[in-house]
Design an enzyme around this catalytic site. Structure first.
Site, short mmCIF file in Angstrom:
data_model
loop_
_atom_site.label_atom_id
_atom_site.label_comp_id
_atom_site.label_asym_id
_atom_site.label_seq_id
_atom_site.Cartn_x
_atom_site.Cartn_y
_atom_site.Cartn_z
N HIS A 40 0.96 -1.27 -0.18
CA HIS A 40 0.06 -0.14 0.02
C HIS A 40 0.92 1.09 -0.17
O HIS A 40 2.33 1.57 0.05
CB HIS A 40 -1.14 0.45 1.53
CG HIS A 40 -0.25 0.32 2.47
ND1 HIS A 40 -0.71 1.77 2.19
CD2 HIS A 40 0.26 0.01 3.66
CE1 HIS A 40 0.07 2.17 3.78
NE2 HIS A 40 0.69 0.63 4.46
N CYS A 41 0.36 2.48 -0.15
CA CYS A 41 1.03 3.36 -0.43
C CYS A 41 -0.07 4.55 0.72
O CYS A 41 -0.54 4.34 1.19
CB CYS A 41 1.50 3.88 -2.03
SG CYS A 41 0.56 4.25 -2.99
N ASN A 42 -0.49 5.35 0.10
CA ASN A 42 -1.66 7.05 0.76
C ASN A 42 -3.07 6.42 -0.23
O ASN A 42 -3.98 6.11 0.39
CB ASN A 42 -1.12 7.87 0.40
CG ASN A 42 -0.23 8.47 1.34
OD1 ASN A 42 1.14 8.26 0.78
ND2 ASN A 42 -0.27 9.20 2.39
#
Length: 205
Positions: free
Chosen positions: A146-148
């Site tokens: 995941h990222c933002n």
């Protein structure tokens, strides 16, 4: 029922038929100004925090699974322990900026802060990220990347992993990711780098 033509409506327009209403304006600087029916101007400071934008505050809990034991999502997914446990996720690769690893007692984390700008050189980060994913999956663990927003950085990393392990070119890898995470869209710089490094990534397989 008789329909009014636009030309008739225009020629028959009478300004006196209009009723006064409150008019809300949000400036680019975030000020929320209301012109009242009586022409008074007031400023609603309670709604001025988002710089002229209307934020979408609903959580993005859409979880994609392009390969067995490999998931992609947003920071909202990474902060929903119940959802991750329901999908058997025990490993988390966090490539976001400023996103807390909330459950260190329940999950194994690996964090690499990647800036989501086209100028970022992905390659030094990819080697660490792909090895973490590979180690997790090889040992039977499910991993969330995941990222933002779960759109650019995480998608680029997952595409690179698919290229490396499945021997696919970038376009085919991205199609697979988008089939499971429809809003995936690595930035233009990441796309360029992954296309240029297709042979290198596939050779690592």
């Amino acid at each position: 029922m008789q329909q009014t033509r636009l030309s008739d409506a225009i020629t028959g327009f009478n300004a006196k038929s209009l009723r006064r209403v409150d008019i809300h304006v949000t400036t680019p600087g975030g000020r929320h100004i209301v012109e009242m029916k009586d022409s008074r101007l007031i400023e609603d400071r309670g709604r001025a925090a988002y710089g002229g934008f209307c934020p979408d505050l609903s959580p993005d809990l859409q979880l994609g699974q392009p390969l067995p034991r490999l998931f992609i999502g947003s920071q909202d997914v990474a902060h929903d322990l119940k959802l991750m446990k329901a999908n058997g996720i025990t490993r988390v690769l966090n490539v976001a900026s400023g996103v807390e690893n909330k459950f260190p007692e329940d999950l194994v984390y690996f964090s690499v802060e990647i800036l989501d700008v086209p100028e970022t050189n992905l390659w030094p980060y990819l080697i660490q990220c792909l090895d973490f994913i590979d180690s997790a999956r090889t040992n039977g663990f499910s991993v969330l990347v995941h990222c933002n927003a779960g759109i650019s950085r995480s998608a680029a990393v997952v595409c690179a992993y698919i290229m490396k392990t499945e021997g696919k070119g970038f376009n085919e890898a991205l199609d697979l990711v988008k089939a499971h995470r429809p809003n995936a869209k690595p930035n233009d710089g990441f796309v360029k780098q992954l296309k240029e490094n297709e042979e290198k990534l596939i050779a690592r397989k």
